[in-house]
Design a protein around this motif. Structure first.
Motif, PDB file in Angstrom:
ATOM      1  N   CYS A  85      49.913  79.162  39.847  1.00  0.00           N
ATOM      2  CA  CYS A  85      50.195  77.505  40.346  1.00  0.00           C
ATOM      3  C   CYS A  85      49.169  77.041  40.974  1.00  0.00           C
ATOM      4  O   CYS A  85      49.183  75.678  41.131  1.00  0.00           O
ATOM      5  N   TRP A  86      47.790  77.128  41.428  1.00  0.00           N
ATOM      6  CA  TRP A  86      46.397  76.482  42.032  1.00  0.00           C
ATOM      7  C   TRP A  86      46.184  75.558  40.320  1.00  0.00           C
ATOM      8  O   TRP A  86      46.388  74.466  40.314  1.00  0.00           O
ATOM      9  N   ALA A  87      46.816  76.175  39.057  1.00  0.00           N
ATOM     10  CA  ALA A  87      45.759  75.909  38.457  1.00  0.00           C
ATOM     11  C   ALA A  87      47.296  74.310  37.750  1.00  0.00           C
ATOM     12  O   ALA A  87      46.148  73.329  37.461  1.00  0.00           O
ATOM     13  N   VAL A  88      48.086  74.984  37.517  1.00  0.00           N
ATOM     14  CA  VAL A  88      49.498  73.905  37.272  1.00  0.00           C
ATOM     15  C   VAL A  88      49.074  72.567  38.057  1.00  0.00           C
ATOM     16  O   VAL A  88      48.838  71.824  38.005  1.00  0.00           O
ATOM     17  N   VAL A  89      49.005  72.626  39.797  1.00  0.00           N
ATOM     18  CA  VAL A  89      48.546  71.613  40.638  1.00  0.00           C
ATOM     19  C   VAL A  89      47.072  71.460  40.738  1.00  0.00           C
ATOM     20  O   VAL A  89      47.223  69.644  40.551  1.00  0.00           O
ATOM     21  N   PHE A  90      46.309  72.095  40.321  1.00  0.00           N
ATOM     22  CA  PHE A  90      45.322  71.464  40.034  1.00  0.00           C
ATOM     23  C   PHE A  90      45.523  70.584  39.018  1.00  0.00           C
ATOM     24  O   PHE A  90      44.193  69.503  39.203  1.00  0.00           O
ATOM     25  N   ALA A  91      45.282  70.847  38.484  1.00  0.00           N
ATOM     26  CA  ALA A  91      45.168  69.674  36.670  1.00  0.00           C
ATOM     27  C   ALA A  91      45.970  69.378  37.084  1.00  0.00           C
ATOM     28  O   ALA A  91      46.129  67.652  36.294  1.00  0.00           O
ATOM     29  N   ASP A  92      47.059  68.584  37.596  1.00  0.00           N
ATOM     30  CA  ASP A  92      48.170  67.341  38.412  1.00  0.00           C
ATOM     31  C   ASP A  92      46.717  66.699  39.308  1.00  0.00           C
ATOM     32  O   ASP A  92      46.369  65.559  39.080  1.00  0.00           O
ATOM     33  N   ILE A  93      46.655  66.644  40.254  1.00  0.00           N
ATOM     34  CA  ILE A  93      45.725  66.772  41.278  1.00  0.00           C
ATOM     35  C   ILE A  93      44.726  66.452  40.898  1.00  0.00           C
ATOM     36  O   ILE A  93      43.512  64.730  41.161  1.00  0.00           O
ATOM     37  N   GLY A  94      43.785  67.419  40.284  1.00  0.00           N
ATOM     38  CA  GLY A  94      41.803  67.560  39.945  1.00  0.00           C
ATOM     39  C   GLY A  94      41.871  65.977  39.086  1.00  0.00           C
ATOM     40  O   GLY A  94      40.913  65.321  38.754  1.00  0.00           O
ATOM     41  N   THR A  95      42.688  65.095  38.566  1.00  0.00           N
ATOM     42  CA  THR A  95      42.319  64.543  37.554  1.00  0.00           C
ATOM     43  C   THR A  95      42.733  63.018  38.150  1.00  0.00           C
ATOM     44  O   THR A  95      41.680  62.115  37.522  1.00  0.00           O
ATOM     45  N   SER A  96      43.016  62.909  39.644  1.00  0.00           N
ATOM     46  CA  SER A  96      43.261  61.931  40.317  1.00  0.00           C
ATOM     47  C   SER A  96      42.033  61.120  40.631  1.00  0.00           C
ATOM     48  O   SER A  96      41.007  60.139  40.628  1.00  0.00           O
ATOM     49  N   ILE A  97      40.619  62.812  40.494  1.00  0.00           N
ATOM     50  CA  ILE A  97      39.328  62.035  40.717  1.00  0.00           C
ATOM     51  C   ILE A  97      38.767  60.990  39.835  1.00  0.00           C
ATOM     52  O   ILE A  97      37.874  60.572  39.455  1.00  0.00           O
ATOM     53  N   TYR A  98      39.219  61.375  38.561  1.00  0.00           N
ATOM     54  CA  TYR A  98      38.155  60.602  37.138  1.00  0.00           C
ATOM     55  C   TYR A  98      38.468  59.218  37.413  1.00  0.00           C
ATOM     56  O   TYR A  98      38.177  58.620  36.867  1.00  0.00           O
ATOM     57  N   TYR A  99      40.462  58.656  38.196  1.00  0.00           N
ATOM     58  CA  TYR A  99      40.024  57.487  38.006  1.00  0.00           C
ATOM     59  C   TYR A  99      40.237  56.531  39.378  1.00  0.00           C
ATOM     60  O   TYR A  99      40.147  55.946  39.703  1.00  0.00           O
ATOM     61  N   VAL A 100      39.972  57.448  40.606  1.00  0.00           N
ATOM     62  CA  VAL A 100      40.033  57.167  41.380  1.00  0.00           C
ATOM     63  C   VAL A 100      38.867  56.269  42.381  1.00  0.00           C
ATOM     64  O   VAL A 100      38.982  55.025  42.887  1.00  0.00           O
ATOM     65  N   PRO A 101      37.727  56.978  42.322  1.00  0.00           N
ATOM     66  CA  PRO A 101      36.392  55.795  42.975  1.00  0.00           C
ATOM     67  C   PRO A 101      36.668  54.440  42.462  1.00  0.00           C
ATOM     68  O   PRO A 101      35.960  53.717  42.937  1.00  0.00           O
TER      69      PRO A 101
ATOM     70  N   SER B 195      47.556  62.212  44.712  1.00  0.00           N
ATOM     71  CA  SER B 195      48.665  62.685  43.615  1.00  0.00           C
ATOM     72  C   SER B 195      48.962  63.455  42.898  1.00  0.00           C
ATOM     73  O   SER B 195      47.655  64.091  42.398  1.00  0.00           O
ATOM     74  N   GLY B 196      50.162  64.636  43.399  1.00  0.00           N
ATOM     75  CA  GLY B 196      50.382  65.534  42.485  1.00  0.00           C
ATOM     76  C   GLY B 196      50.757  67.032  43.507  1.00  0.00           C
ATOM     77  O   GLY B 196      50.492  67.867  42.995  1.00  0.00           O
ATOM     78  N   LEU B 197      49.990  66.321  44.766  1.00  0.00           N
ATOM     79  CA  LEU B 197      50.843  67.430  45.441  1.00  0.00           C
ATOM     80  C   LEU B 197      51.889  68.147  45.376  1.00  0.00           C
ATOM     81  O   LEU B 197      52.441  69.192  45.465  1.00  0.00           O
ATOM     82  N   GLU B 198      52.827  66.875  45.043  1.00  0.00           N
ATOM     83  CA  GLU B 198      54.347  67.043  45.178  1.00  0.00           C
ATOM     84  C   GLU B 198      54.927  68.028  43.812  1.00  0.00           C
ATOM     85  O   GLU B 198      56.026  68.543  43.745  1.00  0.00           O
ATOM     86  N   SER B 199      53.507  68.486  42.926  1.00  0.00           N
ATOM     87  CA  SER B 199      53.682  69.622  41.883  1.00  0.00           C
ATOM     88  C   SER B 199      54.340  70.790  42.428  1.00  0.00           C
ATOM     89  O   SER B 199      54.990  71.671  41.269  1.00  0.00           O
ATOM     90  N   ILE B 200      53.743  71.457  43.739  1.00  0.00           N
ATOM     91  CA  ILE B 200      53.486  72.406  43.726  1.00  0.00           C
ATOM     92  C   ILE B 200      55.425  72.653  44.853  1.00  0.00           C
ATOM     93  O   ILE B 200      56.230  74.034  44.236  1.00  0.00           O
ATOM     94  N   SER B 201      56.511  71.746  44.993  1.00  0.00           N
ATOM     95  CA  SER B 201      57.203  71.928  45.246  1.00  0.00           C
ATOM     96  C   SER B 201      58.752  71.423  43.434  1.00  0.00           C
ATOM     97  O   SER B 201      59.342  72.123  43.631  1.00  0.00           O
ATOM     98  N   GLN B 202      58.138  71.629  43.087  1.00  0.00           N
ATOM     99  CA  GLN B 202      58.619  71.422  41.648  1.00  0.00           C
ATOM    100  C   GLN B 202      58.716  72.537  40.756  1.00  0.00           C
ATOM    101  O   GLN B 202      59.370  73.002  39.817  1.00  0.00           O
ATOM    102  N   LEU B 203      57.605  73.343  41.215  1.00  0.00           N
ATOM    103  CA  LEU B 203      57.360  74.780  40.402  1.00  0.00           C
ATOM    104  C   LEU B 203      58.362  76.246  41.118  1.00  0.00           C
ATOM    105  O   LEU B 203      58.301  77.602  40.484  1.00  0.00           O
ATOM    106  N   SER B 204      58.694  76.157  42.190  1.00  0.00           N
ATOM    107  CA  SER B 204      59.907  77.123  43.011  1.00  0.00           C
ATOM    108  C   SER B 204      60.641  77.796  41.720  1.00  0.00           C
ATOM    109  O   SER B 204      60.858  79.091  41.717  1.00  0.00           O
TER     110      SER B 204
END
Length: 693
Positions: free
Chosen positions: A31-47, A234-243
């Protein structure tokens, strides 16, 4: 119109059930992997995007917003275990308010998905240009200005390819997400290690004042920076889709996963944003280089090897995130269509691959049109992002606050009833003779009946008692943490709402795009509603799949699959409810069917929405109830044996139970005071009448 709105849950997966064994479902790490693979991509374009609005304070605002992000995780963990069928904001808003707010939430999350698909695929190709420089060539197009035409063409081609792959029927794998998430996380850690091995702690501390150098924080600029920094999460909402694909218990698994998410995001996102914008000021100011600034930060002291590795891994993960957004979007389209807010054509599947080609075309085509409209400008995409993301966050937070408040009020009512009952029992015991055991026995029986409603740990798989997500007892509501969590939740809602309203004023492009998509979507939903209403069927209020409290003096209408007299039952029940001003419950017992395939990630698993016959009869019931102005009506959908009718009857305490006359004999556990038969134009029905003590 008073209606209970509890979102549908899947009855048969309390221990894996029809959705596969626990071994095939996701634990905390996946579950962490799926959510981090979503949220974790934000750092590449946010700065780079944030630098354009708040300059060197980007790291400060990301760190500040991290606090609200942590508060948000508490609420999303609760959403996950309250709604095991998935759906996120769509389900929460529908339960807390009404289905139209669920549709509104669906439009918000679709805006988020459209822009995620566009911005992630574009950013992925920009990182790839670090390895393949010709991709980043800027061309001056007459009438259009400077455009990175190769990157734009490759990005559009990538989205078309993702659409084709989804049409073919690729399935997203949590194990692939795990590989990508681990590579991204350890790459980020490697960058931080190289930075900290080249600057001392005193130099690091000296960087912090540089964030504010030359800037004066006004209330308006503070709010604008705070609101804009939510893009980093962005991507935090992913966890609620994994139920639907999460191991049980949902609450524990989701909580553990989100703890890891908070730690990994907290360690990387604020520091990488700070270092990239402060240590590479020239790159941060450059509109081309800031698009892949994390890769440049990796190369500053890590050399070309680390720079290239980060560029390639970032590109792959961003394309993966774009595909995730496409999958999420077409599943939301399908859910809205099943809820009858979108045309049924969206549900059509092609005969060759069995995939929903129209939904996939929309989920892929709209991001392509957005990219063309903004000419591949990632800064404009970043400015457009805020509306859907923060709108979904706000509606989810508000909905959960409303649901928690209902639970609190319900618990208080039950506490008062229990206290009154105990006081009555005490008075009767004091007044009764020692030999009068009958009265004491009756009182004790009544006490036990009420306790049955409160009892924690009851098996909720049949839907009669509370589901896994609902507070199971008065004691749970009385715990100090429930109150602390409630008021922290209200604070979180306020902070997110402030961010959303701020963005609506500071980012007019986001408001125009997001608001436009939402208005068009809700317009389509309304037209579809009118069409079904003209057909004599109205999309019903949210259907409940568990009974949480009694509804005395009510009418219980029992509808069964393949019954020829369901229409007669509906008409008789509505007439009775109207004549005697009674609330009405429509209960449909659906056939329990095993799924042909296990649920996929991002899929919204809802047995009611997949039962066309139940939807048809509930739609007719709602249409007739509206015409006869029945103020209080509830719709209950359960799957399993017809014996569930007796269990619902015992829980609800209805005055009149209406069912087809020929079916009344099979419910032997219902013990009415008398039976009255009624002959209608659609058949003969039985009224099982009971006056409860």
């Amino acid at each position: 119109m008073a209606q209970e709105s509890v979102a549908p849950t899947t009855q048969s997966n309390s221990h894996g059930g029809e959705h596969g064994s626990q071994g095939s479902m996701l634990g905390p790490i996946l579950c962490w992997a799926v959510v981090f693979a979503d949220i974790g991509t934000s750092i590449y374009y946010v700065p780079g995007i944030l630098y354009g609005t708040v300059q060197t304070m980007a790291g400060f605002f990301v760190s500040l917003t991290l606090i609200v992000f942590i508060l948000l995780t508490f609420k999303y963990v609760e959403v996950t275990h309250r709604f095991p069928q998935g759906g996120g904001v769509v389900t929460v808003a529908a339960q807390a308010l009404n289905p139209w707010f669920g549709a509104l939430g669906g439009m918000f999350i679709l805006v988020d998905y459209f822009l995620t698909a566009a911005i992630s695929s574009l950013s992925g190709m920009q990182y790839l240009s670090v390895v393949i420089p010709p991709l980043g060539v800027i061309q001056n197009i007459p009438g259009l200005g400077p455009i990175q035409l190769p990157i734009l063409f490759v990005t559009l081609g990538m989205l078309v390819l993702l659409g084709i792959l989804n049409w073919i029927g690729i399935s997203e794998s949590a194990k692939v997400s795990l590989v990508g998430a681990l590579i991204a996380f350890f790459s980020n850690i490697a960058i931080l290690i190289t930075v900290f091995t080249h600057i001392t702690f005193s130099q690091f501390m000296a960087l912090l004042p540089l964030m504010f150098q030359g800037h004066s924080l006004t209330p308006f600029s503070f709010l604008a920076g705070f609101a804009g920094s939510f893009l980093a999460f962005s991507g935090l909402e992913s966890i609620s889709q994994l139920s639907p694909v999460m191991k049980h218990p949902h609450k524990k698994v989701a909580a553990q996963a989100m703890v890891i998410v908070v730690i990994t995001i907290g360690l990387t996102s604020p520091l990488l944003t700070t270092f990239s914008t402060l240590l590479l000021p020239d790159a941060a100011r450059d509109p081309v280089q800031n698009a892949y600034i994390i890769s440049l930060l990796a190369g500053k002291w890590g050399g070309p090897i680390l720079q290239t590795e980060v560029a390639i891994s970032a590109s792959a993960l961003l394309v993966f995130a774009s595909n995730t957004a496409i999958i999420g979007a077409y599943h939301v389209f399908m859910a809205l269509s099943r809820m009858e807010f979108m045309p049924s054509i969206i549900l059509q599947r092609n005969k060759l691959r069995g995939t929903p080609h129209y939904a996939i075309a929309l989920a892929t085509g709209i991001p392509i049109l957005v990219l063309i409209a903004v000419k591949g400008n990632i800064t404009i995409l970043g400015d457009m992002y805020a509306f859907g993301l923060l709108g979904a966050f706000t509606l989810t937070c508000l909905g959960l606050d409303i649901i928690r408040a209902r639970d609190w009020r319900r618990a208080i009512r039950k506490m008062r009833k229990l206290a009154a009952l105990k006081a009555q029992a005490t008075e009767q015991e004091q007044a009764a003779e020692p030999t009068n055991g009958a009265q004491t026995t009756a009182t004790t029986s009544h006490d036990l009946q009420l306790s049955h409603v409160e009892a924690p740990g009851k098996d909720a798989s049949n839907g009669v008692t509370q589901g896994e997500g609902a507070p199971s007892s008065i004691q749970e509501i009385q715990r100090p943490w429930f109150k602390i969590d409630f008021f922290l939740g209200v604070l979180t809602t306020a902070l997110v709402t402030i961010a959303w309203t701020t963005n609506m004023t500071t980012k007019p492009l986001a408001t125009a795009f997001g608001g436009g998509v939402t208005v068009i979507g809700m317009g389509i939903a309304y037209l579809n509603y009118i069409r079904t209403e003209k057909a004599g069927r109205v999309p019903v209020p949210v259907v409940v799949t568990r009974i949480q409290e009694r509804l005395p003096n009510s009418v219980l209408a029992v509808l069964l699959p393949e019954s020829e007299h369901n229409s007669a039952v509906i008409k008789a029940a509505v007439h009775n409810a109207e004549e005697h001003n009674r609330p009405i419950i429509f209960l449909y017992i659906g056939e329990e069917k095993a799924r042909e395939t296990a649920p996929r990630m991002w899929e919204i698993v809802d047995p009611y929405l997949e039962d066309p016959q139940a939807k048809e009869y509930f739609g007719k019931a709602e249409s007739l109830a509206l015409k006869n102005k029945i103020p209080t009506r509830k719709y209950v959908y359960l799957q399993g044996d017809p014996d569930l009718v007796a269990q619902v009857w015992q829980m609800v305490h209805p005055h009149d139970t209406v069912l087809a006359a020929g079916e009344s004999q099979q419910f032997k556990d219902i013990n009415p005071d008398r039976v009255r038969y009624e002959l209608t134009s659609d058949g003969k029905v039985a009224h099982l009448l009971k006056r409860w003590q």
